[in-house]
Each structure stands twice: as structure tokens, then as C-alpha cells.
Design an enzyme around this catalytic site. Structure first.
Site, PDB file in Angstrom:
ATOM      1  N   ASN A   9     -80.807 -13.441  52.938  1.00  0.00           N
ATOM      2  CA  ASN A   9     -81.963 -14.281  52.634  1.00  0.00           C
ATOM      3  C   ASN A   9     -81.443 -15.709  52.527  1.00  0.00           C
ATOM      4  O   ASN A   9     -80.795 -16.056  51.542  1.00  0.00           O
ATOM      5  CB  ASN A   9     -82.601 -13.810  51.318  1.00  0.00           C
ATOM      6  CG  ASN A   9     -83.720 -14.728  50.870  1.00  0.00           C
ATOM      7  OD1 ASN A   9     -84.133 -15.634  51.597  1.00  0.00           O
ATOM      8  ND2 ASN A   9     -84.211 -14.493  49.657  1.00  0.00           N
ATOM      9  N   LYS A  11     -83.046 -18.353  52.127  1.00  0.00           N
ATOM     10  CA  LYS A  11     -83.866 -19.194  51.228  1.00  0.00           C
ATOM     11  C   LYS A  11     -84.169 -20.543  51.884  1.00  0.00           C
ATOM     12  O   LYS A  11     -84.328 -20.603  53.106  1.00  0.00           O
ATOM     13  CB  LYS A  11     -83.182 -19.320  49.864  1.00  0.00           C
ATOM     14  CG  LYS A  11     -82.853 -17.943  49.270  1.00  0.00           C
ATOM     15  CD  LYS A  11     -82.518 -17.948  47.815  1.00  0.00           C
ATOM     16  CE  LYS A  11     -82.232 -16.531  47.342  1.00  0.00           C
ATOM     17  NZ  LYS A  11     -81.980 -16.422  45.919  1.00  0.00           N
ATOM     18  N   HIS A  95     -90.483 -11.794  46.844  1.00  0.00           N
ATOM     19  CA  HIS A  95     -89.229 -12.212  46.207  1.00  0.00           C
ATOM     20  C   HIS A  95     -89.537 -12.823  44.842  1.00  0.00           C
ATOM     21  O   HIS A  95     -90.580 -13.460  44.663  1.00  0.00           O
ATOM     22  CB  HIS A  95     -88.503 -13.229  47.104  1.00  0.00           C
ATOM     23  CG  HIS A  95     -87.112 -13.506  46.642  1.00  0.00           C
ATOM     24  ND1 HIS A  95     -86.843 -14.367  45.600  1.00  0.00           N
ATOM     25  CD2 HIS A  95     -85.920 -13.014  47.055  1.00  0.00           C
ATOM     26  CE1 HIS A  95     -85.524 -14.397  45.404  1.00  0.00           C
ATOM     27  NE2 HIS A  95     -84.943 -13.579  46.271  1.00  0.00           N
ATOM     28  N   GLU A  97     -88.538 -15.386  43.469  1.00  0.00           N
ATOM     29  CA  GLU A  97     -88.789 -16.835  43.501  1.00  0.00           C
ATOM     30  C   GLU A  97     -90.228 -17.113  43.932  1.00  0.00           C
ATOM     31  O   GLU A  97     -90.839 -18.084  43.478  1.00  0.00           O
ATOM     32  CB  GLU A  97     -87.763 -17.515  44.430  1.00  0.00           C
ATOM     33  CG  GLU A  97     -86.388 -17.557  43.769  1.00  0.00           C
ATOM     34  CD  GLU A  97     -85.210 -17.478  44.721  1.00  0.00           C
ATOM     35  OE1 GLU A  97     -85.385 -17.708  45.932  1.00  0.00           O
ATOM     36  OE2 GLU A  97     -84.094 -17.168  44.236  1.00  0.00           O
ATOM     37  N   GLU A 167     -83.924  -6.463  42.768  1.00  0.00           N
ATOM     38  CA  GLU A 167     -83.220  -7.700  42.452  1.00  0.00           C
ATOM     39  C   GLU A 167     -83.509  -8.096  41.001  1.00  0.00           C
ATOM     40  O   GLU A 167     -84.557  -8.698  40.717  1.00  0.00           O
ATOM     41  CB  GLU A 167     -83.687  -8.831  43.372  1.00  0.00           C
ATOM     42  CG  GLU A 167     -83.450  -8.573  44.832  1.00  0.00           C
ATOM     43  CD  GLU A 167     -83.302  -9.869  45.629  1.00  0.00           C
ATOM     44  OE1 GLU A 167     -82.290 -10.006  46.322  1.00  0.00           O
ATOM     45  OE2 GLU A 167     -84.185 -10.740  45.528  1.00  0.00           O
ATOM     46  N   GLY A 173     -78.411 -15.693  41.853  1.00  0.00           N
ATOM     47  CA  GLY A 173     -77.845 -17.034  41.868  1.00  0.00           C
ATOM     48  C   GLY A 173     -77.101 -17.405  40.597  1.00  0.00           C
ATOM     49  O   GLY A 173     -76.798 -18.566  40.353  1.00  0.00           O
ATOM     50  N   SER A 213     -76.356 -11.886  43.316  1.00  0.00           N
ATOM     51  CA  SER A 213     -74.944 -12.254  43.279  1.00  0.00           C
ATOM     52  C   SER A 213     -74.032 -11.244  43.977  1.00  0.00           C
ATOM     53  O   SER A 213     -72.922 -10.972  43.510  1.00  0.00           O
ATOM     54  CB  SER A 213     -74.480 -12.501  41.834  1.00  0.00           C
ATOM     55  OG  SER A 213     -75.212 -13.579  41.270  1.00  0.00           O
TER      56      SER A 213
HETATM   57  P1  13P Z   1     -77.887 -14.505  45.363  1.00  0.00           P
HETATM   58  O1  13P Z   1     -77.114 -13.562  46.237  1.00  0.00           O
HETATM   59  O2  13P Z   1     -77.628 -15.950  45.680  1.00  0.00           O
HETATM   60  O3  13P Z   1     -77.745 -14.185  43.903  1.00  0.00           O
HETATM   61  O4  13P Z   1     -79.439 -14.310  45.716  1.00  0.00           O
HETATM   62  C1  13P Z   1     -79.964 -13.028  45.731  1.00  0.00           C
HETATM   63  C2  13P Z   1     -81.319 -13.071  46.297  1.00  0.00           C
HETATM   64  O5  13P Z   1     -82.236 -13.633  45.710  1.00  0.00           O
HETATM   65  C3  13P Z   1     -81.536 -12.476  47.622  1.00  0.00           C
HETATM   66  O6  13P Z   1     -82.882 -12.389  47.923  1.00  0.00           O
END
Ligand code: 13P
Length: 252
Positions: A9, A11, A95, A97, A167, A173, A213
Site C-alpha cells: 500500500n 499510500k 483502510h 486511514e 491491521e 506506521g 509495521s
Molecule cells: P506500515 O507498514 O507503514 O505500518 O503501514 C501498514 C499499512 O497501513 C498498510 O496498509
């Protein structure tokens, strides 16, 4: 036996030129890798270039979101057929976010999941609890709410086409990964929920990714969980060597 699936992803990172550089690197690093399904999800603006670069390769691609309507006056939104037109096979949906910053709910997630399936896309449906929810013992309740809400009204046939990504929000992150035991515990729970919703045969076939992560040095331990079928990778998917290594470490 469920085939592992590793998805990146990206982002809100990578202009189309940068995306091309990343995907060309991945193409050569991961050439011939067939034991794992590999997927990248660039931002909308880079999908067309990535699609061209990936023609005939073993790497699939998808979008990070989409709207559920066919078309219409929905300024700023992207329709399912606009991404299938670019050859996308996948779409990340719900997601955390999007739930946090863009007010997505189980209801909007459900509409998007149904629209994705209608258009032949594989939805990667994200579920997971926040830190305060974990700390107050609500992890299973939240995950149940996300899974039941997001997949509500699906047939067994539809459910088989879905990928779920667990997740935990507190692990995204932050560098703070769930332990392999914590991840496996929730994945097992999700599989049992799917069993209640769609029957054992379906639940034994649905792939459930872990996200939060994931890095080259922790993916093997996470993938050891019997109900963990892959990873949804954020930060480490922006680096060719790291993402390629995560893929290689995920082979069964
Ligand atoms: P990270 O791997 O940066 O923690 O992000 C995970 C994520 O949100 C994947 O969709």
C-alpha cells in the site's frame, strides 16, 4: 493450502515518475517469483504508468480506494470501472486511514466491497482496532463489527473472492508490530467469524493478511501463524529491496 499474498500500500507517496522507478525495480527483483501473489497499490495518479510497466509480469496491481457508484456527479471520486479500465485486479477498501480521516463506516465499506465484487475486483478489506480499544479489551468486538459490517450481505461465492487485512491501528506506521501471537489470535478469530457467516469451507479458503509495521526482519515470524496468509505492507513497500525481501520471506 492458501497461497500467500503480499500487497504494498503505497499510500500518498510516489509521483508517477517515482512510481515507475519503484515498480521497475520490483519487476527485476521479483522476476519469476510465483509462490506468492504479489500486488502493488499505487496512488490513482500513478496506476496507468505502473500498469504499462507491469504488462505481462507476475506482479498484480490495484487501487487504494474507490467509490461505489457507477458514475455521476461525485466530484473527486473514482468509479470502479475507471480502475478496472486500467487493468486493476484489486482494491484496498476501508483502510483505517480512510475510516479515521475520511469518515468511512462499515456501511460505506460494505457498499464499496459489493461494488468491487460486481466489477470483478478483489477487495482487500481492512479491519482492526485502535490502541484504546485494545487496551480496554474490545479488540474482538471491534474486529467482529468490521468483519460483519464490511461483508454483510455477501454470498458464499463472493466471500471466497475477498482478502481480509487485519491491521491493528496502533501498529500502523509506528514500528510497533503486533507480536506473532497477537496477530495469530485475531486472525484465528476472524476465520472463526467467517466460518459462522459463510461456513467452514469458505472460511478455510479466505486469505487473511496482517498489516502494521511489517518489515523484512519480522515477516517470517508473523507468517508462521497458521491463519496468517500474507501481509499488507505500508512503509516497507516503498523500498525495492525491503518489499522484495518481504515477498521472499513469505514463501510457505
Ligand atoms: P506500515 O507498514 O507503514 O505500518 O503501514 C501498514 C499499512 O497501513 C498498510 O496498509
Amino acid at each position: 493450502m492458501r497461497k500467500p499474498i503480499i500487497a504494498g500500500n503505497w499510500k500518498m507517496y510516489k509521483t508517477s515518475g517515482e512510481a515507475l522507478e519503484l515498480v521497475n525495480g520490483l519487476k527485476s527483483e521479483l522476476k519469476g517469483e510465483s509462490a506468492v501473489d504479489i500486488v502493488v497499490c499505487p496512488p490513482f495518479t500513478a496506476i496507468a504508468k505502473v500498469a504499462d510497466a507491469l504488462k505481462g509480469s507476475n506482479i498484480g496491481y490495484g487501487a487504494q480506494d474507490m467509490y461505489w457508484e457507477e458514475e455521476g456527479a461525485f466530484t473527486g471520486e473514482v468509479a470502479p470501472k475507471m480502475i478496472t479500465d486500467l487493468g486493476c485486479g484489486y482494491c484496498i477498501i476501508g483502510h483505517s486511514e480512510r475510516r479515521t480521516y475520511f469518515h468511512e463506516t462499515n456501511d460505506t465499506v460494505n457498499k464499496k466491497v459489493k461494488a468491487a465484487l460486481k466489477h470483478g475486483l478483489t477487495p482487500i478489506v481492512c479491519v482492526g482496532e485502535r490502541l484504546e480499544e485494545r487496551d480496554s479489551g474490545k479488540t474482538f468486538d471491534v474486529v467482529k463489527d468490521h468483519v460483519e459490517g464490511g461483508l454483510s450481505g455477501l454470498t458464499k461465492e463472493d466471500a471466497l473472492k475477498v482478502v481480509i487485512a487485519y491491521e491493528p491501528v496502533w501498529a500502523i506506521g509506528t514500528g510497533r508490530t503486533a507480536t506473532p501471537e497477537q496477530a495469530q489470535e485475531v486472525h484465528k478469530y476472524i476465520r472463526s467469524l467467517l466460518g459462522k457467516m459463510f461456513g467452514e469451507e469458505v472460511s478455510s479458503k479466505v486469505r487473511i493478511q496482517y498489516g502494521g509495521s511489517v518489515k523484512p526482519d519480522n515477516v517470517k515470524a508473523i507468517m508462521a501463524g497458521p491463519d496468517i496468509d500474507g501481509a499488507l505492507v505500508g512503509g516497507a513497500s516503498l523500498n525495492v529491496k525491503d518489499f522484495a525481501e518481504i515477498v521472499r520471506q513469505s514463501k510457505r
